[in-house]
Design an enzyme around this catalytic site. Structure first.
Site, PDB file in Angstrom:
ATOM      1  N   LYS A  23      -4.735   3.876  -5.663  1.00 43.21           N
ATOM      2  CA  LYS A  23      -4.003   2.918  -6.502  1.00 43.21           C
ATOM      3  C   LYS A  23      -4.076   3.266  -7.997  1.00 43.21           C
ATOM      4  O   LYS A  23      -4.883   4.113  -8.420  1.00 43.21           O
ATOM      5  CB  LYS A  23      -4.549   1.515  -6.240  1.00 43.21           C
ATOM      6  CG  LYS A  23      -4.298   1.028  -4.809  1.00 43.21           C
ATOM      7  CD  LYS A  23      -4.716  -0.428  -4.641  1.00 43.21           C
ATOM      8  CE  LYS A  23      -4.423  -0.919  -3.234  1.00 43.21           C
ATOM      9  NZ  LYS A  23      -4.700  -2.371  -3.097  1.00 43.21           N
ATOM     10  N   TYR A  40       4.951  -4.099   0.487  1.00 43.83           N
ATOM     11  CA  TYR A  40       4.026  -5.219   0.682  1.00 43.83           C
ATOM     12  C   TYR A  40       4.724  -6.484   1.175  1.00 43.83           C
ATOM     13  O   TYR A  40       4.170  -7.576   1.036  1.00 43.83           O
ATOM     14  CB  TYR A  40       3.280  -5.507  -0.624  1.00 43.83           C
ATOM     15  CG  TYR A  40       2.092  -4.586  -0.870  1.00 43.83           C
ATOM     16  CD1 TYR A  40       0.996  -4.578  -0.015  1.00 43.83           C
ATOM     17  CD2 TYR A  40       2.063  -3.740  -1.970  1.00 43.83           C
ATOM     18  CE1 TYR A  40      -0.091  -3.759  -0.237  1.00 43.83           C
ATOM     19  CE2 TYR A  40       0.969  -2.907  -2.202  1.00 43.83           C
ATOM     20  CZ  TYR A  40      -0.110  -2.933  -1.330  1.00 43.83           C
ATOM     21  OH  TYR A  40      -1.199  -2.119  -1.554  1.00 43.83           O
ATOM     22  N   ASN A  57      -8.374  -2.506  -6.498  1.00 38.18           N
ATOM     23  CA  ASN A  57      -9.473  -2.129  -5.590  1.00 38.18           C
ATOM     24  C   ASN A  57      -9.381  -0.676  -5.125  1.00 38.18           C
ATOM     25  O   ASN A  57      -9.883  -0.309  -4.068  1.00 38.18           O
ATOM     26  CB  ASN A  57      -9.562  -3.115  -4.418  1.00 38.18           C
ATOM     27  CG  ASN A  57      -8.318  -3.117  -3.551  1.00 38.18           C
ATOM     28  OD1 ASN A  57      -7.331  -2.464  -3.870  1.00 38.18           O
ATOM     29  ND2 ASN A  57      -8.360  -3.854  -2.459  1.00 38.18           N
ATOM     30  N   HIS A  65      -5.700   1.610  -0.706  1.00 36.62           N
ATOM     31  CA  HIS A  65      -5.121   0.836   0.396  1.00 36.62           C
ATOM     32  C   HIS A  65      -5.227   1.686   1.650  1.00 36.62           C
ATOM     33  O   HIS A  65      -5.086   2.906   1.590  1.00 36.62           O
ATOM     34  CB  HIS A  65      -3.641   0.529   0.131  1.00 36.62           C
ATOM     35  CG  HIS A  65      -2.909   0.077   1.366  1.00 36.62           C
ATOM     36  ND1 HIS A  65      -2.954  -1.220   1.817  1.00 36.62           N
ATOM     37  CD2 HIS A  65      -2.154   0.769   2.267  1.00 36.62           C
ATOM     38  CE1 HIS A  65      -2.251  -1.306   2.946  1.00 36.62           C
ATOM     39  NE2 HIS A  65      -1.755  -0.117   3.236  1.00 36.62           N
ATOM     40  N   GLU A  91       3.990   2.270   7.863  1.00 40.46           N
ATOM     41  CA  GLU A  91       3.653   2.655   6.485  1.00 40.46           C
ATOM     42  C   GLU A  91       3.788   4.165   6.260  1.00 40.46           C
ATOM     43  O   GLU A  91       4.227   4.598   5.197  1.00 40.46           O
ATOM     44  CB  GLU A  91       2.229   2.181   6.147  1.00 40.46           C
ATOM     45  CG  GLU A  91       2.128   0.669   6.070  1.00 40.46           C
ATOM     46  CD  GLU A  91       0.730   0.159   5.751  1.00 40.46           C
ATOM     47  OE1 GLU A  91       0.563  -1.058   5.643  1.00 40.46           O
ATOM     48  OE2 GLU A  91      -0.208   0.986   5.608  1.00 40.46           O
TER      49      GLU A  91
HETATM   50  P1  CMP Z   1      -4.382  -3.744   0.121  1.00 40.44           P
HETATM   51  O1  CMP Z   1      -5.194  -3.114   1.192  1.00 40.44           O
HETATM   52  O2  CMP Z   1      -3.531  -2.856  -0.709  1.00 40.44           O
HETATM   53  O3  CMP Z   1      -3.429  -4.877   0.775  1.00 40.44           O
HETATM   54  C1  CMP Z   1      -2.939  -5.964   0.014  1.00 40.44           C
HETATM   55  C2  CMP Z   1      -3.573  -6.053  -1.322  1.00 40.44           C
HETATM   56  O4  CMP Z   1      -3.436  -7.276  -1.997  1.00 40.44           O
HETATM   57  C3  CMP Z   1      -5.063  -5.879  -1.186  1.00 40.44           C
HETATM   58  O5  CMP Z   1      -5.357  -4.540  -0.854  1.00 40.44           O
HETATM   59  C4  CMP Z   1      -5.555  -6.343  -2.549  1.00 40.44           C
HETATM   60  O6  CMP Z   1      -5.665  -5.297  -3.489  1.00 40.44           O
HETATM   61  C5  CMP Z   1      -4.427  -7.253  -3.025  1.00 40.44           C
HETATM   62  N1  CMP Z   1      -4.881  -8.602  -3.357  1.00 40.44           N
HETATM   63  C6  CMP Z   1      -4.756  -9.165  -4.557  1.00 40.44           C
HETATM   64  N2  CMP Z   1      -5.264 -10.411  -4.545  1.00 40.44           N
HETATM   65  C7  CMP Z   1      -5.735 -10.627  -3.295  1.00 40.44           C
HETATM   66  C8  CMP Z   1      -6.386 -11.720  -2.671  1.00 40.44           C
HETATM   67  N3  CMP Z   1      -6.649 -12.846  -3.324  1.00 40.44           N
HETATM   68  N4  CMP Z   1      -6.722 -11.590  -1.376  1.00 40.44           N
HETATM   69  C9  CMP Z   1      -6.446 -10.451  -0.676  1.00 40.44           C
HETATM   70  N5  CMP Z   1      -5.829  -9.375  -1.239  1.00 40.44           N
HETATM   71  C10 CMP Z   1      -5.479  -9.465  -2.539  1.00 40.44           C
END
Ligand code: CMP
Length: 140
Positions: free
Chosen positions: A11, A51, A114, A117, A128
């Site tokens: 990311k 998403y 974070n 993904h 995906e």
């Molecule tokens: P990812 O695995 O990319 O899938 C969805 C993303 O939403 C997740 O990682 C997080 O980075 C993001 N995200 C942001 N806010 C939240 C939240 N409150 N709970 C879960 N995912 C979140």
């Protein structure tokens, strides 16, 4: 045990800090092979489509905006049980809850930023992977 493929995204928070190599090392050290990889800058439309499964969630708009805030590295990882293996390598979604030694614990900045993904199921992995790669792009 089955050989699987999973879609991984490094990311914007991680590309900004030049962590692509450090993150790739985590995959390779655990036996996952990077069989396709490209660095791209998502458009807002691409992020919204990728998403769309989260479109009713409160964080959807911010997440899509964040994913367009800088380059990402999209990649296909292949290996034994690659989907669950990658989720174990990544750690919990929220870095604050992630186990020691996981990518999100070591590099994640917040639940949104974070660092990585990874697909959560074989069905979503197939969807995906095809979102970003044609079969011809994947080289084993
Ligand atoms: P990812 O695995 O990319 O899938 C969805 C993303 O939403 C997740 O990682 C997080 O980075 C993001 N995200 C942001 N806010 C939240 C939240 N409150 N709970 C879960 N995912 C979140």
């Amino acid at each position: 045990m089955a050989t699987e493929r999973t879609l991984s995204i490094i990311k914007p928070d991680a590309t900004r800090r030049n962590l692509t190599g450090a993150i790739n090392e985590r995959f390779e050290i655990r036996g996952l092979k990077i069989v396709a990889q490209k660095r791209i800058h998502l458009t807002l439309g691409q992020a919204q489509k990728f998403y769309q499964i989260h479109k009713e969630r409160a964080f959807y708009d911010d997440l899509c905006k964040y994913m367009t805030s800088g380059p990402v590295v999209v990649q296909v990882l292949e290996g034994e049980q690659a989907i669950t293996e990658n989720r174990s390598i990544m750690g919990a979604t929220n870095p604050a809850n992630a186990d020691e030694g996981t990518i999100r614990k070591d590099f994640g900045e917040s639940v949104e930023a974070n660092s990585v993904h990874g697909s959560d199921s074989p069905e979503n992995a197939a969807i995906e992977i095809s979102f970003f790669f044609a079969d011809i792009d994947i080289v084993i």
